[in-house]
Design a protein around this motif. Structure first.
Motif, PDB file in Angstrom:
ATOM      1  N   HIS A   3       0.909  -1.408  -0.130  1.00 17.33           N
ATOM      2  CA  HIS A   3      -0.313  -0.081  -0.062  1.00 17.33           C
ATOM      3  C   HIS A   3       0.222   1.547  -0.193  1.00 17.33           C
ATOM      4  O   HIS A   3       2.644   1.353   0.154  1.00 17.33           O
ATOM      5  N   GLY A   4       0.479   2.864   0.171  1.00 19.24           N
ATOM      6  CA  GLY A   4       1.061   3.239  -0.335  1.00 19.24           C
ATOM      7  C   GLY A   4       1.244   4.237   1.413  1.00 19.24           C
ATOM      8  O   GLY A   4       0.471   4.096   2.178  1.00 19.24           O
ATOM      9  N   GLN A   5       1.942   5.500   1.758  1.00 17.28           N
ATOM     10  CA  GLN A   5       2.268   5.826   2.654  1.00 17.28           C
ATOM     11  C   GLN A   5       1.708   6.227   3.138  1.00 17.28           C
ATOM     12  O   GLN A   5       0.064   6.667   2.800  1.00 17.28           O
ATOM     13  N   TYR A  55      -6.314  -9.569  -5.791  1.00 12.90           N
ATOM     14  CA  TYR A  55      -7.216  -9.573  -4.242  1.00 12.90           C
ATOM     15  C   TYR A  55      -5.733  -8.533  -3.437  1.00 12.90           C
ATOM     16  O   TYR A  55      -4.659  -8.020  -3.795  1.00 12.90           O
ATOM     17  N   VAL A  56      -6.662  -7.606  -2.840  1.00 10.61           N
ATOM     18  CA  VAL A  56      -7.084  -7.264  -1.764  1.00 10.61           C
ATOM     19  C   VAL A  56      -6.505  -7.408   0.173  1.00 10.61           C
ATOM     20  O   VAL A  56      -7.987  -7.362  -0.229  1.00 10.61           O
ATOM     21  N   ARG A  89      -6.163   0.954   4.261  1.00  8.33           N
ATOM     22  CA  ARG A  89      -4.482   1.764   3.222  1.00  8.33           C
ATOM     23  C   ARG A  89      -4.709   1.257   1.435  1.00  8.33           C
ATOM     24  O   ARG A  89      -4.147   1.372   1.205  1.00  8.33           O
ATOM     25  N   ALA A  90      -4.817  -0.178   2.313  1.00  7.29           N
ATOM     26  CA  ALA A  90      -4.665  -1.757   1.251  1.00  7.29           C
ATOM     27  C   ALA A  90      -6.014  -0.872  -0.007  1.00  7.29           C
ATOM     28  O   ALA A  90      -5.121  -1.051  -1.086  1.00  7.29           O
ATOM     29  N   VAL A  91      -6.662  -1.135  -0.020  1.00  7.55           N
ATOM     30  CA  VAL A  91      -7.881  -1.094  -0.197  1.00  7.55           C
ATOM     31  C   VAL A  91      -8.133   0.075  -1.100  1.00  7.55           C
ATOM     32  O   VAL A  91      -7.953  -0.043  -2.891  1.00  7.55           O
ATOM     33  N   VAL A 149      -2.336  -6.845  -3.586  1.00  5.93           N
ATOM     34  CA  VAL A 149      -2.389  -5.416  -2.873  1.00  5.93           C
ATOM     35  C   VAL A 149      -2.402  -5.552  -1.022  1.00  5.93           C
ATOM     36  O   VAL A 149      -3.265  -6.141  -0.297  1.00  5.93           O
ATOM     37  N   SER A 150      -0.966  -5.729  -0.413  1.00  7.83           N
ATOM     38  CA  SER A 150      -1.218  -6.183   0.768  1.00  7.83           C
ATOM     39  C   SER A 150       0.202  -4.765   1.791  1.00  7.83           C
ATOM     40  O   SER A 150      -0.578  -4.455   1.338  1.00  7.83           O
TER      41      SER A 150
END
Length: 210
Positions: free
Chosen positions: A9-11, A52-53, A58-60, A148-149
């Motif tokens: 995920h992003g910052q 898959y998330v 934050r990951a979504v 995305v994890s």
């Protein structure tokens, strides 16, 4: 042949504050969102069959930014969440170092001996990550799949692919926000890591952790 694209995920706000966020969540920063969009641009020519998330916000939010403009929907599942950190959730590194120094040292130096207070041991976490990988492999034998994890989840997944014990967990490339790993997996289950810790798309490097 299955090609698995694995992104962190992003910052987040807690990343900046150096707070532990396992199952807990904090919002993406503007930079985190921008880097997720930049990763989406980097992967724009990759045709994903599925995504898959982790269920963490934050990951979504990162997955939505990466996949923006695509018709693909994604599966959210708790199995892809970060390691559960129990009583450490939301606390800063300095707070934990002050109040629980021995266990903090074990977390990073001897993870196989780490015993959490209300969270997951690395043994339990490894079993969950193995189950997560199996879930994907049972449904996909070929094509491109996005996952995305989170940083420690990704480190554990790659550690499993490398067939290394838990004690080797931290001996890999640091997983910066939106860093990308790519793993090729044959129908027989043999896996090759094609890319690890790739952050060339990121707008700038940051010195935050977690």
């Amino acid at each position: 042949m299955l090609t698995l694209y694995i992104a962190r995920h992003g910052q987040t706000e807690w990343n900046i504050e150096k707070r532990m966020q396992g199952w807990e969540n904090s919002d993406l920063t503007a930079l985190g969102l921008a880097n997720a969009k930049a990763l989406g641009e980097k992967l724009k020519d990759v045709q994903f069959q599925a995504a898959y998330v982790s269920t963490s916000g934050r990951a979504v939010d990162s997955a939505r930014a990466i996949l923006k403009g695509r018709s693909i929907s994604f599966v959210q599942d708790d199995i892809f969440k970060e390691i559960g950190l129990g009583s450490w959730e939301g606390k800063t590194y300095d707070e934990i170092k002050q109040h629980d120094p021995a266990m903090l040292e074990a977390y990073f130096q001897t993870p196989e001996q780490y015993m959490p207070n209300g969270g997951e041991s690395f043994q339990d976490f490894e079993r969950r990550v193995r189950q997560a990988l199996t879930l994907i492999l049972q449904k996909h034998k070929e094509g491109n799949v996005l996952l995305v994890s989170h940083s420690v989840f990704i480190l554990m997944l790659l550690n499993i692919v490398k067939k290394r014990p838990i004690r080797e967990l931290w001996n890999s490339s640091y997983v910066h926000d939106t860093a990308l790993a790519v793993v090729s997996i044959s129908e027989e289950g043999s896996a090759v890591i094609l890319k690890e810790g790739d952050g060339e798309h990121r707008i700038k490097q940051t010195n935050v952790i977690w």
